[in-house]
Design a protein around this motif. Structure first.
Motif, short mmCIF file in Angstrom:
data_model
loop_
_atom_site.label_atom_id
_atom_site.label_comp_id
_atom_site.label_asym_id
_atom_site.label_seq_id
_atom_site.Cartn_x
_atom_site.Cartn_y
_atom_site.Cartn_z
N ARG A 73 4.69 -9.36 -12.96
CA ARG A 73 5.00 -10.82 -12.64
C ARG A 73 3.44 -11.68 -12.46
NH1 ARG A 73 8.50 -14.68 -12.90
NH2 ARG A 73 10.38 -13.25 -11.86
N ARG A 74 2.72 -10.99 -11.98
CA ARG A 74 1.31 -11.80 -11.92
C ARG A 74 0.69 -12.07 -13.43
NH1 ARG A 74 -4.33 -11.10 -11.62
NH2 ARG A 74 -5.27 -12.34 -9.97
N ALA A 75 0.79 -11.16 -14.17
CA ALA A 75 0.40 -11.34 -15.57
C ALA A 75 1.28 -12.09 -16.29
CB ALA A 75 0.58 -10.11 -16.42
N GLU A 76 2.71 -12.54 -15.88
CA GLU A 76 3.33 -13.33 -16.71
C GLU A 76 2.87 -14.68 -16.22
OE1 GLU A 76 7.53 -10.69 -17.07
OE2 GLU A 76 7.24 -12.10 -15.40
N ALA A 116 -0.19 -15.85 -17.70
CA ALA A 116 0.18 -16.12 -19.41
C ALA A 116 0.67 -17.63 -19.41
CB ALA A 116 1.13 -15.22 -19.96
N THR A 117 1.60 -17.86 -18.38
CA THR A 117 2.23 -19.06 -18.48
C THR A 117 0.96 -20.30 -18.06
OG1 THR A 117 4.31 -18.48 -17.78
CG2 THR A 117 3.68 -20.81 -17.23
N GLY A 118 0.28 -20.08 -17.30
CA GLY A 118 -0.87 -20.93 -16.89
C GLY A 118 -1.98 -21.06 -18.10
N ARG A 119 -2.09 -20.10 -18.99
CA ARG A 119 -2.81 -20.34 -20.08
C ARG A 119 -2.32 -21.21 -20.68
NH1 ARG A 119 -5.60 -14.70 -22.05
NH2 ARG A 119 -6.13 -15.92 -23.73
N PHE A 146 -1.99 -16.24 -5.92
CA PHE A 146 -3.40 -16.85 -6.07
C PHE A 146 -3.90 -17.67 -4.98
CE2 PHE A 146 -0.64 -16.33 -10.15
CZ PHE A 146 -1.37 -15.49 -10.57
N THR A 147 -3.06 -17.72 -3.83
CA THR A 147 -3.39 -18.60 -2.67
C THR A 147 -3.54 -20.07 -2.87
OG1 THR A 147 -5.11 -16.65 -1.85
CG2 THR A 147 -5.51 -18.52 -1.01
N SER A 148 -4.01 -20.48 -4.03
CA SER A 148 -4.16 -21.88 -4.12
C SER A 148 -3.89 -22.40 -5.83
CB SER A 148 -5.44 -22.50 -3.51
OG SER A 148 -6.51 -21.81 -4.49
N LYS A 149 -4.05 -23.34 -6.07
CA LYS A 149 -4.05 -23.77 -7.38
C LYS A 149 -5.63 -23.45 -8.14
CE LYS A 149 -4.77 -28.15 -9.21
NZ LYS A 149 -4.52 -29.46 -9.76
N ARG A 150 -6.52 -23.45 -7.38
CA ARG A 150 -7.96 -23.32 -7.71
C ARG A 150 -8.11 -21.68 -8.06
NH1 ARG A 150 -13.29 -24.30 -7.87
NH2 ARG A 150 -14.47 -22.65 -6.91
N GLY A 151 -7.31 -20.89 -6.92
CA GLY A 151 -7.46 -19.51 -7.11
C GLY A 151 -6.58 -19.26 -8.42
N LEU A 210 -8.67 -19.82 -11.41
CA LEU A 210 -9.96 -18.98 -11.62
C LEU A 210 -9.32 -17.82 -12.06
CD1 LEU A 210 -11.89 -19.56 -8.59
CD2 LEU A 210 -12.58 -20.32 -10.78
N ALA A 211 -8.13 -17.32 -11.82
CA ALA A 211 -7.45 -16.04 -12.47
C ALA A 211 -7.35 -16.24 -13.90
CB ALA A 211 -6.37 -15.78 -11.70
N ILE A 212 -6.81 -17.44 -14.25
CA ILE A 212 -6.62 -17.54 -15.72
C ILE A 212 -7.91 -17.42 -16.48
CG2 ILE A 212 -5.89 -19.53 -17.50
CD1 ILE A 212 -3.71 -20.33 -15.05
N VAL A 213 -8.96 -18.33 -15.99
CA VAL A 213 -10.35 -18.07 -16.55
C VAL A 213 -10.86 -16.72 -16.93
CG1 VAL A 213 -12.59 -18.85 -16.32
CG2 VAL A 213 -10.81 -20.34 -16.08
N GLU A 214 -10.84 -15.79 -15.63
CA GLU A 214 -11.20 -14.52 -15.62
C GLU A 214 -10.36 -13.60 -16.84
OE1 GLU A 214 -10.57 -13.59 -11.78
OE2 GLU A 214 -12.58 -14.33 -11.22
N ASP A 215 -8.87 -14.18 -16.74
CA ASP A 215 -8.36 -13.17 -17.85
C ASP A 215 -8.43 -13.53 -19.23
OD1 ASP A 215 -5.56 -11.73 -18.07
OD2 ASP A 215 -5.48 -13.46 -19.53
N SER A 216 -8.86 -14.84 -19.50
CA SER A 216 -9.40 -15.42 -20.77
C SER A 216 -10.61 -14.71 -21.07
CB SER A 216 -9.45 -16.97 -20.65
OG SER A 216 -8.31 -17.41 -20.49
#
Length: 235
Positions: free
Chosen positions: A16-19, A22-25, A56-61, A64-70
Motif C-alpha cells: 500500500r505504501r509503495a502504491e 507511485a501515485t505521488g510520483r 507519511f505523517t504529513s504532505k511534506r513527509g 520526501l518519501a517520493i524523492v527518496e524513492d526516485s
C-alpha cells in the motif's frame, strides 16, 4: 495475531505504501507541490486522507518519501552491472543515468535542483546521490571508491556539468504530444559525448594526481574511437 498474520499485514502495508508513492510520483510530475493538497492526493489515490498521514505523517513527509524513492531508482539504475569490467561499467553508469532522466523528467529535476524552494532535506538527498555517483565512477575508473581531494573535486565538477547538460537535454525532448522544443541528440549520442568529457577529466586528474592514472586509452569504452562517431559522424 500469529506470526503469519503479522507478516501478511506488514507485506500489505508495504504494498500500500509503495502504491501511494507511485501515485505521488505521477501527481508531482504534472503538478507543483504547493498546488496539491492532501485532499487532492487522497482523491487521486482513491484513499482516505488519514491513510496519507498514517504512512507519511504529513504532505511534506509524503513528498520526501517520493524523492527518496526516485533517488533509490536513479542510483540503482546508474550503479548497476557491478560485475562488468571497470570501463564498461562507467559507460553503463552514464547510460543508466541518462535513461532515468529521460523517462522520469520531473523526478530528475526535483533531485538535481533540490525540490521545493531548495528544500534542505531534498538538497541533502541530492548531495548523497552525487557522492554515490562519484564513488561509482571512481570505482569503475580506478578500482576503488576513495579519492584524493583534487580528484574528487574534478569528478564533482564533471558531474555538475552532466547535471546541467542533462537538464537542458530533457527540457528539449518531445513532450507527451511528441513535439520537440529543439533538435536534440539521442541518449546514445549524448552518452558518447559525456564519456569523452569524462575521459578528458580523468586525464586532467592524472596530471595533477599521478597516483590516480587515467585508464589506458586502449582499454574498453574509454579508448573506443566509436564514442565520437554518433556526435561527429566519423566512423
Amino acid at each position: 495475531m500469529n506470526h503469519g498474520q503479522q507478516r501478511g499485514t506488514t507485506e500489505r502495508s508495504q504494498v500500500r505504501r509503495a502504491e501511494l508513492i507511485a501515485t505521488g510520483r505521477k501527481l508531482f510530475a504534472d503538478t507543483s507541490y504547493d498546488a496539491l493538497s492532501v485532499d487532492d492526493i487522497a482523491k487521486q489515490a482513491g484513499v482516505a486522507k488519514g491513510l496519507i498521514y498514517y504512512y507519511f505523517t504529513s504532505k511534506r513527509g509524503y513528498y520526501l518519501a517520493i524523492v527518496e524513492d526516485s533517488v533509490a531508482e536513479l542510483v540503482a539504475r546508474a550503479g548497476g552491472d557491478a560485475d562488468l569490467p571497470g570501463a564498461e561499467r562507467v559507460r553503463r553508469t552514464i547510460d543508466g543515468y541518462l535513461h532515468y532522466a529521460e523517462h522520469h523528467r520531473a523526478a530528475y529535476r526535483t533531485i538535481v535542483t533540490g525540490g521545493v524552494g531548495s528544500d534542505a532535506e531534498v538538497l541533502a538527498i541530492r548531495d548523497a546521490v552525487r557522492e554515490e555517483l562519484v564513488a561509482t565512477i571512481a570505482e569503475g575508473a580506478y578500482g576503488h571508491r576513495g579519492l584524493p581531494p583534487v580528484a574528487r573535486l574534478a569528478l564533482v565538477g564533471w558531474l555538475s556539468s552532466v547535471e546541467g547538460i542533462t537538464l537542458e537535454w530533457i527540457g528539449g525532448l518531445g513532450g507527451p504530444g511528441g513535439i520537440e522544443v529543439a533538435a536534440q541528440p539521442d541518449r546514445a549520442e549524448l552518452g558518447a559525448m559525456l564519456v569523452r568529457q569524462l575521459r578528458a577529466t580523468l586525464m586532467v586528474i592524472e596530471e595533477f594526481v599521478p597516483e590516480c592514472p587515467a585508464p589506458p586509452a586502449t582499454e574498453g569504452p574509454f579508448g573506443q574511437r566509436d564514442d565520437l562517431a554518433p556526435v561527429t559522424g566519423s566512423s
